[in-house]
Design a protein around this motif. Sequence first.
Motif, PDB file in Angstrom:
ATOM      1  N   LEU A  60       0.842  -1.194   0.000  1.00  4.32           N
ATOM      2  CA  LEU A  60       0.000   0.000   0.000  1.00  4.32           C
ATOM      3  C   LEU A  60       0.882   1.251   0.000  1.00  4.32           C
ATOM      4  CD1 LEU A  60      -2.662   1.600   0.237  1.00  4.32           C
ATOM      5  CD2 LEU A  60      -2.557   1.213   2.716  1.00  4.32           C
ATOM      6  N   PHE A  61       1.914   1.254   0.824  1.00  2.08           N
ATOM      7  CA  PHE A  61       2.820   2.406   0.864  1.00  2.08           C
ATOM      8  C   PHE A  61       3.465   2.626  -0.504  1.00  2.08           C
ATOM      9  CE2 PHE A  61       6.920   4.409   1.290  1.00  2.08           C
ATOM     10  CZ  PHE A  61       6.583   5.561   1.982  1.00  2.08           C
ATOM     11  N   ARG A  62       3.883   1.546  -1.158  1.00  2.00           N
ATOM     12  CA  ARG A  62       4.491   1.655  -2.492  1.00  2.00           C
ATOM     13  C   ARG A  62       3.536   2.357  -3.455  1.00  2.00           C
ATOM     14  NH1 ARG A  62       5.282  -3.174  -2.864  1.00  2.00           N
ATOM     15  NH2 ARG A  62       7.455  -3.271  -2.196  1.00  2.00           N
ATOM     16  N   ALA A  63       2.265   1.997  -3.411  1.00  2.00           N
ATOM     17  CA  ALA A  63       1.266   2.626  -4.285  1.00  2.00           C
ATOM     18  C   ALA A  63       1.062   4.095  -3.922  1.00  2.00           C
ATOM     19  CB  ALA A  63      -0.056   1.862  -4.203  1.00  2.00           C
ATOM     20  N   VAL A  64       1.081   4.405  -2.625  1.00  2.00           N
ATOM     21  CA  VAL A  64       0.953   5.793  -2.174  1.00  2.00           C
ATOM     22  C   VAL A  64       2.164   6.602  -2.639  1.00  2.00           C
ATOM     23  CG1 VAL A  64       0.998   7.262  -0.113  1.00  2.00           C
ATOM     24  CG2 VAL A  64      -0.559   5.309  -0.216  1.00  2.00           C
ATOM     25  N   LEU A  65       3.345   6.026  -2.510  1.00  2.00           N
ATOM     26  CA  LEU A  65       4.568   6.691  -2.954  1.00  2.00           C
ATOM     27  C   LEU A  65       4.527   6.949  -4.454  1.00  2.00           C
ATOM     28  CD1 LEU A  65       7.503   7.684  -2.695  1.00  2.00           C
ATOM     29  CD2 LEU A  65       8.221   5.291  -2.812  1.00  2.00           C
ATOM     30  N   GLU A  66       4.101   5.945  -5.208  1.00  2.00           N
ATOM     31  CA  GLU A  66       4.020   6.101  -6.661  1.00  2.00           C
ATOM     32  C   GLU A  66       3.054   7.223  -7.037  1.00  2.00           C
ATOM     33  OE1 GLU A  66       3.668   3.258 -10.587  1.00  2.00           O
ATOM     34  OE2 GLU A  66       2.664   2.624  -8.753  1.00  2.00           O
ATOM     35  N   GLN A  70       4.085  10.652  -8.983  1.00  2.00           N
ATOM     36  CA  GLN A  70       3.393  11.047 -10.215  1.00  2.00           C
ATOM     37  C   GLN A  70       2.791  12.439 -10.078  1.00  2.00           C
ATOM     38  OE1 GLN A  70       0.683   7.787 -10.862  1.00  2.00           O
ATOM     39  NE2 GLN A  70       2.273   6.474 -11.727  1.00  2.00           N
ATOM     40  N   GLU A  71       2.280  12.756  -8.899  1.00  2.00           N
ATOM     41  CA  GLU A  71       1.730  14.089  -8.652  1.00  2.00           C
ATOM     42  C   GLU A  71       2.812  15.151  -8.810  1.00  2.00           C
ATOM     43  OE1 GLU A  71       0.531  16.539  -4.701  1.00  2.00           O
ATOM     44  OE2 GLU A  71      -0.348  14.535  -4.870  1.00  2.00           O
ATOM     45  N   VAL A  72       3.973  14.913  -8.213  1.00  2.00           N
ATOM     46  CA  VAL A  72       5.079  15.868  -8.336  1.00  2.00           C
ATOM     47  C   VAL A  72       5.525  15.957  -9.796  1.00  2.00           C
ATOM     48  CG1 VAL A  72       7.496  16.304  -7.704  1.00  2.00           C
ATOM     49  CG2 VAL A  72       5.842  15.621  -5.947  1.00  2.00           C
ATOM     50  N   ALA A  73       5.636  14.823 -10.481  1.00  2.00           N
ATOM     51  CA  ALA A  73       6.048  14.823 -11.891  1.00  2.00           C
ATOM     52  C   ALA A  73       5.065  15.614 -12.747  1.00  2.00           C
ATOM     53  CB  ALA A  73       6.177  13.391 -12.407  1.00  2.00           C
ATOM     54  N   ALA A 102       8.387  20.853  -1.065  1.00  2.00           N
ATOM     55  CA  ALA A 102       8.384  21.610   0.193  1.00  2.00           C
ATOM     56  C   ALA A 102       7.163  21.255   1.036  1.00  2.00           C
ATOM     57  CB  ALA A 102       8.408  23.118  -0.091  1.00  2.00           C
ATOM     58  N   ASP A 103       6.188  20.585   0.441  1.00  2.00           N
ATOM     59  CA  ASP A 103       5.009  20.116   1.166  1.00  2.00           C
ATOM     60  C   ASP A 103       5.452  19.017   2.130  1.00  2.00           C
ATOM     61  OD1 ASP A 103       2.826  18.472   1.944  1.00  2.00           O
ATOM     62  OD2 ASP A 103       1.698  19.040   0.166  1.00  2.00           O
ATOM     63  N   PRO A 104       5.222  19.203   3.441  1.00  2.00           N
ATOM     64  CA  PRO A 104       5.684  18.207   4.420  1.00  2.00           C
ATOM     65  C   PRO A 104       5.155  16.791   4.165  1.00  2.00           C
ATOM     66  CG  PRO A 104       4.966  20.206   5.539  1.00  2.00           C
ATOM     67  CD  PRO A 104       4.599  20.354   4.085  1.00  2.00           C
ATOM     68  N   ASP A 105       3.941  16.664   3.646  1.00  2.00           N
ATOM     69  CA  ASP A 105       3.389  15.341   3.355  1.00  2.00           C
ATOM     70  C   ASP A 105       4.187  14.646   2.246  1.00  2.00           C
ATOM     71  OD1 ASP A 105       1.506  16.001   5.224  1.00  2.00           O
ATOM     72  OD2 ASP A 105      -0.177  16.081   3.837  1.00  2.00           O
ATOM     73  N   ILE A 106       4.497  15.402   1.204  1.00  2.00           N
ATOM     74  CA  ILE A 106       5.292  14.861   0.100  1.00  2.00           C
ATOM     75  C   ILE A 106       6.687  14.496   0.592  1.00  2.00           C
ATOM     76  CG2 ILE A 106       6.397  15.454  -2.105  1.00  2.00           C
ATOM     77  CD1 ILE A 106       3.460  14.961  -2.510  1.00  2.00           C
ATOM     78  N   GLN A 107       7.289  15.368   1.392  1.00  2.00           N
ATOM     79  CA  GLN A 107       8.635  15.111   1.914  1.00  2.00           C
ATOM     80  C   GLN A 107       8.690  13.805   2.687  1.00  2.00           C
ATOM     81  OE1 GLN A 107       9.169  18.660   4.192  1.00  2.00           O
ATOM     82  NE2 GLN A 107      10.182  19.747   2.535  1.00  2.00           N
ATOM     83  N   MET A 126      12.021   3.775  -8.705  1.00  2.00           N
ATOM     84  CA  MET A 126      10.727   4.460  -8.819  1.00  2.00           C
ATOM     85  C   MET A 126      10.924   5.947  -9.084  1.00  2.00           C
ATOM     86  SD  MET A 126       8.488   2.608  -5.830  1.00  2.00           S
ATOM     87  CE  MET A 126       6.995   3.565  -6.158  1.00  2.00           C
ATOM     88  N   ASP A 127      11.904   6.558  -8.417  1.00  2.00           N
ATOM     89  CA  ASP A 127      12.199   7.977  -8.603  1.00  2.00           C
ATOM     90  C   ASP A 127      12.625   8.245 -10.045  1.00  2.00           C
ATOM     91  OD1 ASP A 127      12.616  10.679  -7.518  1.00  2.00           O
ATOM     92  OD2 ASP A 127      14.752  10.274  -7.835  1.00  2.00           O
ATOM     93  N   GLU A 128      13.480   7.373 -10.572  1.00  2.00           N
ATOM     94  CA  GLU A 128      13.923   7.526 -11.960  1.00  2.00           C
ATOM     95  C   GLU A 128      12.755   7.385 -12.926  1.00  2.00           C
ATOM     96  OE1 GLU A 128      17.386   5.423 -13.293  1.00  2.00           O
ATOM     97  OE2 GLU A 128      18.383   5.714 -11.362  1.00  2.00           O
ATOM     98  N   ALA A 129      11.895   6.417 -12.676  1.00  2.00           N
ATOM     99  CA  ALA A 129      10.748   6.211 -13.566  1.00  2.00           C
ATOM    100  C   ALA A 129       9.817   7.413 -13.559  1.00  2.00           C
ATOM    101  CB  ALA A 129       9.985   4.954 -13.154  1.00  2.00           C
ATOM    102  N   ALA A 130       9.704   8.058 -12.401  1.00  2.00           N
ATOM    103  CA  ALA A 130       8.765   9.174 -12.277  1.00  2.00           C
ATOM    104  C   ALA A 130       9.325  10.476 -12.833  1.00  2.00           C
ATOM    105  CB  ALA A 130       8.376   9.374 -10.812  1.00  2.00           C
ATOM    106  N   SER A 131      10.643  10.714 -12.691  1.00  2.00           N
ATOM    107  CA  SER A 131      11.118  12.048 -13.048  1.00  2.00           C
ATOM    108  C   SER A 131      12.439  12.114 -13.791  1.00  2.00           C
ATOM    109  CB  SER A 131      11.234  12.901 -11.787  1.00  2.00           C
ATOM    110  OG  SER A 131      12.191  12.339 -10.906  1.00  2.00           O
ATOM    111  N   ALA A 132      13.316  11.148 -13.623  1.00  2.00           N
ATOM    112  CA  ALA A 132      14.654  11.262 -14.210  1.00  2.00           C
ATOM    113  C   ALA A 132      14.617  11.330 -15.736  1.00  2.00           C
ATOM    114  CB  ALA A 132      15.538  10.109 -13.751  1.00  2.00           C
TER     115      ALA A 132
END
Length: 197
Positions: A60-66, A70-73, A102-107, A126-132
């Motif tokens: 569940l956390f993995r899906a929340v992180l993804e 995606q929201e930030v991207a 800078a949003d504490p929830d995102i951080q 996951m970070d690379e897939a989303a933005s790199a």
Amino acid sequence: MRPHGIRAQQREQTRQALLREGRRLFAGSGYGAVGLAEIVQAAGVTKGALYHHFTGKADLFRAVLEESQQEVARRVAVAADAHDDPWARLTAGCEEFLTATADPDIQRIMLVDGPAVLGWSEWRAMDEAASARHLADALSLLIDSGIITPQPVAPLVHLLSGAMNEAALWLASSSDPADLDHTKAALARLLGALRTA
């Protein structure tokens, strides 16, 4: 609506409730402080319903992180796409990354708990897939246009991405609201040093 369609809609509503409440709880208390019972109670579902959609709390956390990535991207892409000039696209996208994180929830979800819960390798993938890829595309265009000195793109992507992630973590511990603007100014100087002219 046919019964099959109603069931599919209910399943999706359950999944969205779990994601929404999981995100709220993980962001507010941190992954380690949140139990499955608390998540399912907040979502108004059973543990069985959670296990129908996710293998457990980490899944569940993995899906929340993804979702967060995606929201930030999306925010970065919207900020970059508002400009025609390739340099302005790069700088606007990088600045928006700092603003979004800078949003504490995102951080907490993306930068603090993400690597700790999933492990550095999975988090990085996951970070690379989303933005790199977007950062690599922007830098490649600037190199091809002669705006940045020709050089391998991958090291530059990792250096800039690492610097921005570290800046976002530092901003998370800062109590001075002016630090975001100072960080954006420092980023502009850092990026400016890449320009050929």
